[in-house]
Design an enzyme around this catalytic site. Structure first.
Site, PDB file in Angstrom:
ATOM      1  N   GLN A  82      12.123  15.823 -35.694  1.00  0.00           N
ATOM      2  CA  GLN A  82      11.432  16.674 -34.727  1.00  0.00           C
ATOM      3  C   GLN A  82      12.155  18.005 -34.573  1.00  0.00           C
ATOM      4  O   GLN A  82      11.520  19.062 -34.525  1.00  0.00           O
ATOM      5  CB  GLN A  82      11.320  15.949 -33.381  1.00  0.00           C
ATOM      6  N   ARG A  92      13.215  13.077 -21.469  1.00  0.00           N
ATOM      7  CA  ARG A  92      13.804  13.122 -22.815  1.00  0.00           C
ATOM      8  C   ARG A  92      14.395  14.499 -23.120  1.00  0.00           C
ATOM      9  O   ARG A  92      13.874  15.524 -22.664  1.00  0.00           O
ATOM     10  CB  ARG A  92      12.748  12.729 -23.850  1.00  0.00           C
ATOM     11  N   LYS A 136       1.476   8.179 -37.800  1.00  0.00           N
ATOM     12  CA  LYS A 136       1.514   9.044 -36.609  1.00  0.00           C
ATOM     13  C   LYS A 136       2.140  10.395 -36.948  1.00  0.00           C
ATOM     14  O   LYS A 136       1.593  11.441 -36.610  1.00  0.00           O
ATOM     15  CB  LYS A 136       2.311   8.316 -35.509  1.00  0.00           C
ATOM     16  N   SER A 137       3.283  10.368 -37.630  1.00  0.00           N
ATOM     17  CA  SER A 137       3.973  11.630 -37.939  1.00  0.00           C
ATOM     18  C   SER A 137       3.100  12.525 -38.809  1.00  0.00           C
ATOM     19  O   SER A 137       3.009  13.740 -38.588  1.00  0.00           O
ATOM     20  CB  SER A 137       5.277  11.341 -38.688  1.00  0.00           C
ATOM     21  N   ASP A 165      12.616   4.032 -35.759  1.00  0.00           N
ATOM     22  CA  ASP A 165      11.520   3.531 -34.919  1.00  0.00           C
ATOM     23  C   ASP A 165      11.284   2.034 -35.094  1.00  0.00           C
ATOM     24  O   ASP A 165      10.555   1.421 -34.306  1.00  0.00           O
ATOM     25  CB  ASP A 165      10.222   4.279 -35.233  1.00  0.00           C
TER      26      ASP A 165
HETATM   27  C1  S3P Z   1       9.255  11.695 -35.508  1.00  0.00           C
HETATM   28  C2  S3P Z   1      10.613  11.751 -35.611  1.00  0.00           C
HETATM   29  C3  S3P Z   1      11.502  10.744 -35.013  1.00  0.00           C
HETATM   30  C4  S3P Z   1      10.754   9.480 -34.635  1.00  0.00           C
HETATM   31  C5  S3P Z   1       9.477   9.777 -33.925  1.00  0.00           C
HETATM   32  C6  S3P Z   1       8.561  10.601 -34.814  1.00  0.00           C
HETATM   33  C7  S3P Z   1       8.452  12.767 -36.153  1.00  0.00           C
HETATM   34  O1  S3P Z   1      12.093  11.279 -33.836  1.00  0.00           O
HETATM   35  O2  S3P Z   1      11.586   8.664 -33.848  1.00  0.00           O
HETATM   36  O3  S3P Z   1       8.799   8.589 -33.570  1.00  0.00           O
HETATM   37  O4  S3P Z   1       7.229  12.592 -36.333  1.00  0.00           O
HETATM   38  O5  S3P Z   1       9.037  13.792 -36.499  1.00  0.00           O
HETATM   39  P1  S3P Z   1      13.450  12.164 -33.873  1.00  0.00           P
HETATM   40  O6  S3P Z   1      13.151  13.438 -34.538  1.00  0.00           O
HETATM   41  O7  S3P Z   1      13.805  12.348 -32.424  1.00  0.00           O
HETATM   42  O8  S3P Z   1      14.456  11.336 -34.603  1.00  0.00           O
END
Ligand code: S3P
Length: 445
Positions: A168, A120, A20-21, A314
């Site tokens: 993020q 959020r 996903k990321s 996650d």
């Molecule tokens: C993600 C970062 C994580 C993760 C999320 C995806 C990303 O969040 O929990 O599912 O793709 O950069 P955080 O940056 O809030 O830790």
């Protein structure tokens, strides 16, 4: 979704949907690059489709058919003012990373998402972006979506230490940093996933890491590339846990991304006594990829805390489920971030395990699970959180009686075809309502 107790081992070789990321980032960088970016292995889950939708509204031509995507890059300065509000659905990665890009655009945008997104915290991105010169307004002094992003006269580089390890936040600042007048440096308290850094380098950007800091310089341009997205370790984690807890199981998950900033779940499950092997380790577009073999194992409880937390944040819901089947106590600390994920995951995990007859308590920054109590089937409300839905489906495989997961459609956010895929391994999970036909899966076993 209904899950029946599994009376035999899970067996087979499967692949899981794309990371996903990495899928989000491939669309974003492809849109900002010069030329065409092609993506194979893209995750056609709702979150990543929301990213595509937002970039289309920003004037980028994107053709997506299943896991194949073609993005006609418009260059760093080629995005156009959208005619509508940008809607990210449930996707925290879309809204936070996009804010970094939007902050530097010469037009106004409004961005929002579903009910969970609007709860959020966005201040963690908005505050440092404002320090770079961005103008962003929203509820709670810009802490909550809907957010309006206004054009400004250029951004300045920043040297910023993030209070929490968040990919993020880091990524939003690095993306804004591409447009800034000087270098941008982000320092984290612990390393978070580094897909943005790896992909920026892959697209030709000068980006450097030193310890816990990463620095990007103003970019003249990105070059469109071919990106092959590996399977998502966060999705593979559900199958790993399933194979570990169901006696007689042996499962191979092919083509899983094993970036060291994401493999905390493997380290922890191994430390709990899990029989997990990494095979055929290779590199694909700057990301490590491997096949993961998992066999049923007797697990024992451990303590999980400190810098490993961002490497498995996650996966905590499914680690907690594995812990319920382990001997002894598992304690998870330093994970207060769980409270601001798609749901309050500390509460959701503890309540769900208790409903199934497990022994779990919430801690201010984590939880404690006493393993070894037999679980019984229950009706669990996912609260619209995909990882809670899937974690309790896995628990249901070894619970006495049927388990019903309410609101299970949210699984499409990250793992379309979850029930169908796990059923090919021999589990008995049926999706009720809308059929589970988004993706065809193969069991090579
Ligand atoms: C993600 C970062 C994580 C993760 C999320 C995806 C990303 O969040 O929990 O599912 O793709 O950069 P955080 O940056 O809030 O830790």
């Amino acid at each position: 979704m209904i899950v029946l107790k599994c009376n035999h081992g899970l067996q087979g070789t499967v692949t899981v949907p794309g990371d996903k990321s990495i899928s989000h980032r491939a669309v974003m960088l492809g849109a900002l690059a010069e030329g065409i970016t092609t993506i194979d292995g893209f995750l056609p889950g709702k979150d990543c489709l929301a990213t595509i939708d937002c970039f289309r509204k920003l004037g980028v031509n994107i053709c997506q058919t299943g896991s194949r995507v073609e993005v006609e890059g418009v260059g760093l300065r080629g995005l156009r003012a959208p005619q509508e509000v940008l809607y990210v659905g449930n996707s925290g990665t879309t809204i936070r990373l996009l804010l970094g890009i939007l902050a530097a655009q010469p037009f106004r945008t409004v961005i929002t998402g579903d009910e969970s997104i609007c709860r959020r915290p966005m201040g963690r991105v908005v505050v440092p972006l404002r320090a770079m010169g961005a103008r962003i307004d929203g509820e709670g002094d810009g802490n909550f979506a809907p957010l309006s992003v206004y054009p400004v006269n250029g951004l300045s580089g920043i040297d910023y230490s993030t209070p929490v390890a968040s990919a993020q936040v880091k990524s939003a600042l690095l993306l804004a940093g591409l447009y800034a007048q000087s270098a941008t440096t982000v320092t984290e308290p612990a390393v978070s996933r580094d897909h943005t850094e790896r992909m920026l380098a892959y697209f030709g950007v000068d980006i450097r890491r030193e310890g816990l800091s990463v620095q990007v310089r103003p970019a003249s341009g990105l070059t469109g590339r071919h990106v092959v997205v590996p399977g998502d370790i966060s999705s593979a984690a559900f199958l790993m846990a399933a194979a570990l807890i169901v006696p007689g199981s042996e499962v191979i998950i092919r083509n899983v991304g094993v970036n060291p900033t994401r493999t905390g779940v493997i380290d922890v499950l191994k430390a709990m006594g899990g029989d997990i092997n990494i095979e055929n380790l290779r590199d694909e577009c700057g990301e490590p990829v491997a096949d993961v073999r998992v066999r049923h194992s007797r697990l024992r409880g451990i303590t999980i805390a400190g810098p490993i937390i961002p490497r498995l944040i996650d996966e905590i819901p499914v680690i907690a489920v594995a812990a319920a089947f382990a001997e002894g106590t598992t304690t998870i600390r330093d994970a207060a971030e769980l409270k601001v994920k798609e749901s309050d995951r500390i509460a959701a995990i503890v309540n769900g395990l208790r409903q199934m007859g497990g022994d779990a308590v919430a801690l201010p920054d984590g939880l404690r699970v006493q393993g070894g109590r037999p679980l019984k089937g229950a009706v669990i409300d996912s609260q619209g959180d995909h990882r809670i839905a899937m974690a309790f489906a896995i628990a249901g495989l070894m619970a006495n009686g049927d388990t019903v997961i309410g609101n299970a459609e949210c699984i499409d956010v990250s793992f379309p075809g979850f029930a169908a895929l796990i059923s090919t391994l021999g589990a008995n999970i049926a999706r009720t309502g809308e059929s589970d036909k988004c993706i065809e899966y193969k069991n090579y076993g």
